[in-house]
Design a protein around this motif. Structure first.
Motif, PDB file in Angstrom:
ATOM      1  N   ARG A   1      97.261  -5.140 -68.496  1.00 30.65           N
ATOM      2  CA  ARG A   1      95.545  -4.646 -68.544  1.00 30.65           C
ATOM      3  C   ARG A   1      95.719  -6.678 -67.160  1.00 30.65           C
ATOM      4  O   ARG A   1      96.197  -7.045 -67.582  1.00 30.65           O
ATOM      5  CB  ARG A   1      95.170  -5.538 -69.782  1.00 30.65           C
ATOM      6  CG  ARG A   1      93.963  -5.882 -69.619  1.00 30.65           C
ATOM      7  CD  ARG A   1      93.551  -7.003 -70.523  1.00 30.65           C
ATOM      8  NE  ARG A   1      91.218  -6.945 -70.957  1.00 30.65           N
ATOM      9  CZ  ARG A   1      91.554  -8.096 -71.705  1.00 30.65           C
ATOM     10  NH1 ARG A   1      92.140  -8.748 -72.246  1.00 30.65           N
ATOM     11  NH2 ARG A   1      89.805  -8.139 -71.244  1.00 30.65           N
TER      12      ARG A   1
ATOM     13  N   TYR B   1      95.639 -11.641 -65.744  1.00 26.89           N
ATOM     14  CA  TYR B   1      95.998 -12.282 -67.737  1.00 26.89           C
ATOM     15  C   TYR B   1      98.096 -11.892 -67.551  1.00 26.89           C
ATOM     16  O   TYR B   1      98.198 -12.461 -68.321  1.00 26.89           O
ATOM     17  CB  TYR B   1      95.924 -10.950 -68.839  1.00 26.89           C
ATOM     18  CG  TYR B   1      94.154 -10.987 -68.532  1.00 26.89           C
ATOM     19  CD1 TYR B   1      93.123 -12.311 -68.538  1.00 26.89           C
ATOM     20  CD2 TYR B   1      93.058  -9.954 -68.411  1.00 26.89           C
ATOM     21  CE1 TYR B   1      92.416 -12.285 -69.046  1.00 26.89           C
ATOM     22  CE2 TYR B   1      92.143 -10.329 -68.929  1.00 26.89           C
ATOM     23  CZ  TYR B   1      91.524 -11.249 -68.792  1.00 26.89           C
ATOM     24  OH  TYR B   1      90.397 -11.109 -68.833  1.00 26.89           O
TER      25      TYR B   1
ATOM     26  N   ASN C   1      93.045 -16.882 -79.873  1.00 27.74           N
ATOM     27  CA  ASN C   1      91.915 -16.654 -78.691  1.00 27.74           C
ATOM     28  C   ASN C   1      91.211 -15.325 -78.944  1.00 27.74           C
ATOM     29  O   ASN C   1      91.590 -14.089 -78.838  1.00 27.74           O
ATOM     30  CB  ASN C   1      93.245 -15.863 -77.802  1.00 27.74           C
ATOM     31  CG  ASN C   1      92.203 -15.346 -76.317  1.00 27.74           C
ATOM     32  OD1 ASN C   1      91.408 -14.843 -76.202  1.00 27.74           O
ATOM     33  ND2 ASN C   1      93.634 -14.627 -75.457  1.00 27.74           N
TER      34      ASN C   1
ATOM     35  N   ALA D   1      89.409 -13.835 -77.176  1.00 26.20           N
ATOM     36  CA  ALA D   1      89.239 -12.447 -76.314  1.00 26.20           C
ATOM     37  C   ALA D   1      87.478 -12.696 -75.950  1.00 26.20           C
ATOM     38  O   ALA D   1      86.399 -13.317 -75.484  1.00 26.20           O
ATOM     39  CB  ALA D   1      89.398 -11.481 -76.268  1.00 26.20           C
ATOM     40  N   ALA D   2      87.132 -11.135 -75.665  1.00 26.46           N
ATOM     41  CA  ALA D   2      84.915 -10.702 -75.234  1.00 26.46           C
ATOM     42  C   ALA D   2      84.259 -11.319 -76.823  1.00 26.46           C
ATOM     43  O   ALA D   2      83.485 -11.466 -76.663  1.00 26.46           O
ATOM     44  CB  ALA D   2      85.197  -9.495 -74.818  1.00 26.46           C
TER      45      ALA D   2
ATOM     46  N   HIS E   1      82.197 -14.530 -76.740  1.00 30.82           N
ATOM     47  CA  HIS E   1      81.081 -15.109 -76.018  1.00 30.82           C
ATOM     48  C   HIS E   1      80.000 -13.860 -76.422  1.00 30.82           C
ATOM     49  O   HIS E   1      78.627 -14.178 -76.074  1.00 30.82           O
ATOM     50  CB  HIS E   1      81.094 -14.056 -74.335  1.00 30.82           C
ATOM     51  CG  HIS E   1      82.760 -14.431 -73.921  1.00 30.82           C
ATOM     52  ND1 HIS E   1      83.108 -16.137 -73.040  1.00 30.82           N
ATOM     53  CD2 HIS E   1      83.696 -13.866 -73.307  1.00 30.82           C
ATOM     54  CE1 HIS E   1      83.870 -15.370 -72.529  1.00 30.82           C
ATOM     55  NE2 HIS E   1      84.561 -14.858 -72.894  1.00 30.82           N
TER      56      HIS E   1
ATOM     57  N   HIS F   1      92.497 -19.575 -73.979  1.00 33.59           N
ATOM     58  CA  HIS F   1      91.728 -18.148 -73.499  1.00 33.59           C
ATOM     59  C   HIS F   1      93.523 -18.612 -72.494  1.00 33.59           C
ATOM     60  O   HIS F   1      94.207 -19.304 -71.620  1.00 33.59           O
ATOM     61  CB  HIS F   1      90.797 -18.371 -72.551  1.00 33.59           C
ATOM     62  CG  HIS F   1      89.550 -18.124 -74.142  1.00 33.59           C
ATOM     63  ND1 HIS F   1      89.520 -17.144 -74.328  1.00 33.59           N
ATOM     64  CD2 HIS F   1      88.869 -19.815 -73.943  1.00 33.59           C
ATOM     65  CE1 HIS F   1      88.509 -17.416 -74.874  1.00 33.59           C
ATOM     66  NE2 HIS F   1      87.732 -18.779 -75.021  1.00 33.59           N
ATOM     67  N   LEU F   2      94.135 -17.193 -71.729  1.00 32.03           N
ATOM     68  CA  LEU F   2      95.285 -16.978 -71.181  1.00 32.03           C
ATOM     69  C   LEU F   2      94.286 -17.514 -69.762  1.00 32.03           C
ATOM     70  O   LEU F   2      94.794 -18.580 -68.662  1.00 32.03           O
ATOM     71  CB  LEU F   2      94.976 -15.316 -70.885  1.00 32.03           C
ATOM     72  CG  LEU F   2      95.791 -15.145 -72.109  1.00 32.03           C
ATOM     73  CD1 LEU F   2      95.973 -13.125 -72.121  1.00 32.03           C
ATOM     74  CD2 LEU F   2      97.836 -14.921 -71.695  1.00 32.03           C
ATOM     75  N   SER F   3      92.549 -16.914 -69.100  1.00 32.08           N
ATOM     76  CA  SER F   3      92.694 -17.170 -67.684  1.00 32.08           C
ATOM     77  C   SER F   3      91.532 -18.386 -68.273  1.00 32.08           C
ATOM     78  O   SER F   3      91.071 -18.780 -68.886  1.00 32.08           O
ATOM     79  CB  SER F   3      91.983 -15.957 -67.976  1.00 32.08           C
ATOM     80  OG  SER F   3      90.736 -15.833 -67.922  1.00 32.08           O
TER      81      SER F   3
ATOM     82  N   ILE G   1      88.199 -19.667 -67.877  1.00 36.95           N
ATOM     83  CA  ILE G   1      86.729 -18.376 -68.079  1.00 36.95           C
ATOM     84  C   ILE G   1      85.861 -19.628 -67.090  1.00 36.95           C
ATOM     85  O   ILE G   1      84.966 -18.570 -67.601  1.00 36.95           O
ATOM     86  CB  ILE G   1      86.490 -18.332 -69.510  1.00 36.95           C
ATOM     87  CG1 ILE G   1      86.189 -19.418 -70.720  1.00 36.95           C
ATOM     88  CG2 ILE G   1      87.771 -18.018 -70.351  1.00 36.95           C
ATOM     89  CD1 ILE G   1      86.172 -19.687 -71.850  1.00 36.95           C
TER      90      ILE G   1
ATOM     91  N   ARG H   1      81.108 -15.557 -69.050  1.00 35.30           N
ATOM     92  CA  ARG H   1      82.096 -16.145 -69.767  1.00 35.30           C
ATOM     93  C   ARG H   1      82.394 -17.891 -69.546  1.00 35.30           C
ATOM     94  O   ARG H   1      82.812 -18.052 -70.637  1.00 35.30           O
ATOM     95  CB  ARG H   1      83.761 -15.632 -68.903  1.00 35.30           C
ATOM     96  CG  ARG H   1      84.032 -14.218 -68.861  1.00 35.30           C
ATOM     97  CD  ARG H   1      84.980 -14.078 -67.765  1.00 35.30           C
ATOM     98  NE  ARG H   1      85.408 -12.293 -67.667  1.00 35.30           N
ATOM     99  CZ  ARG H   1      85.348 -11.551 -67.725  1.00 35.30           C
ATOM    100  NH1 ARG H   1      86.189 -11.558 -69.734  1.00 35.30           N
ATOM    101  NH2 ARG H   1      85.234 -10.195 -67.608  1.00 35.30           N
TER     102      ARG H   1
HETATM  103  C1  DQA Z   1      89.969 -14.325 -72.331  1.00 36.67           C
HETATM  104  C2  DQA Z   1      88.993 -14.156 -71.373  1.00 36.67           C
HETATM  105  C3  DQA Z   1      88.150 -13.546 -72.087  1.00 36.67           C
HETATM  106  O1  DQA Z   1      86.667 -13.651 -71.031  1.00 36.67           O
HETATM  107  C4  DQA Z   1      87.885 -12.428 -71.724  1.00 36.67           C
HETATM  108  O2  DQA Z   1      86.948 -11.626 -72.400  1.00 36.67           O
HETATM  109  C5  DQA Z   1      89.462 -11.626 -72.746  1.00 36.67           C
HETATM  110  C6  DQA Z   1      90.614 -12.426 -72.780  1.00 36.67           C
HETATM  111  C7  DQA Z   1      91.461 -14.999 -71.775  1.00 36.67           C
HETATM  112  O3  DQA Z   1      92.371 -14.866 -72.375  1.00 36.67           O
HETATM  113  O4  DQA Z   1      91.284 -15.101 -70.598  1.00 36.67           O
HETATM  114  O5  DQA Z   1      89.557 -10.768 -73.259  1.00 36.67           O
HETATM  115  O6  DQA Z   1      89.940 -14.250 -73.593  1.00 36.67           O
END
Ligand code: DQA
Length: 150
Positions: free
Chosen positions: A19, A24, A75, A77-78, A81, A101-103, A105, A112
């Motif tokens: 993905r 990521y 984590n 993820a979405a 938020h 979070h990996l990224s 945000i 985000r």
């Molecule tokens: C995430 C960041 C979120 O904004 C996103 O929706 C994800 C992954 C991350 O790990 O960077 O699905 O949590």
């Protein structure tokens, strides 16, 4: 004494590696699980590593951590938020919570930048990719060590 930490992963993280790898990375969730477990072992911690695409399942996993875990690394993820339900479940837990979070945000789209999870978190780790999971284990081991010493 319980030495288990819950590592919870939210929607679409089962697709890690495939993905949006530019955001990521190329590491799969299974590889992350292995590295997380290895790092935890060095602190004599056990990892209960889970992923779900379902908000209710994540809420239930957090609720079970109230009795079954020493800490939660999440984590979401979405759902980070959007989910007041996940925030409320975390607030009902009396264990340390690390948001992950990996990224980064805060470098990304404005939607985000807001996290419901943060209100329940002791701290946040974001922007370090897959390595963030190991950093989170280090931080959690430190928090548990401080609890054990007091
Ligand atoms: C995430 C960041 C979120 O904004 C996103 O929706 C994800 C992954 C991350 O790990 O960077 O699905 O949590």
């Amino acid at each position: 004494m319980n030495r288990t930490i819950l590592v919870l992963n939210g929607p679409n993280l089962n697709l890690l590696g495939k993905r949006e790898p530019d955001i990521y990375g190329h590491t799969s969730l299974d590889d992350i699980r292995r590295a997380t477990e290895e790092r935890a072992k060095t602190h004599e911690l056990t990892v209960d590593f889970r992923q779900s695409n379902d908000e209710g399942e994540i809420v239930s996993a957090i609720q079970s951590a109230r009795t079954d875990a020493r800490g939660i690394i999440i984590n979401a993820a979405a759902y980070t938020h959007t989910s007041v339900a996940i925030l409320d479940a975390l607030l009902a837990c009396d264990v340390p919570v690390i948001e992950l979070h990996l990224s980064n945000i805060y470098k990304r789209e404005e939607f985000r930048h807001h996290s419901f999870v943060s209100r329940a978190a002791t701290g946040i780790i974001c922007g370090f990719g897959a390595h963030g999971y190991e950093l989170a284990v280090e931080a959690m081991a430190h928090l548990i060590g401080k609890e054990d010493a007091s």
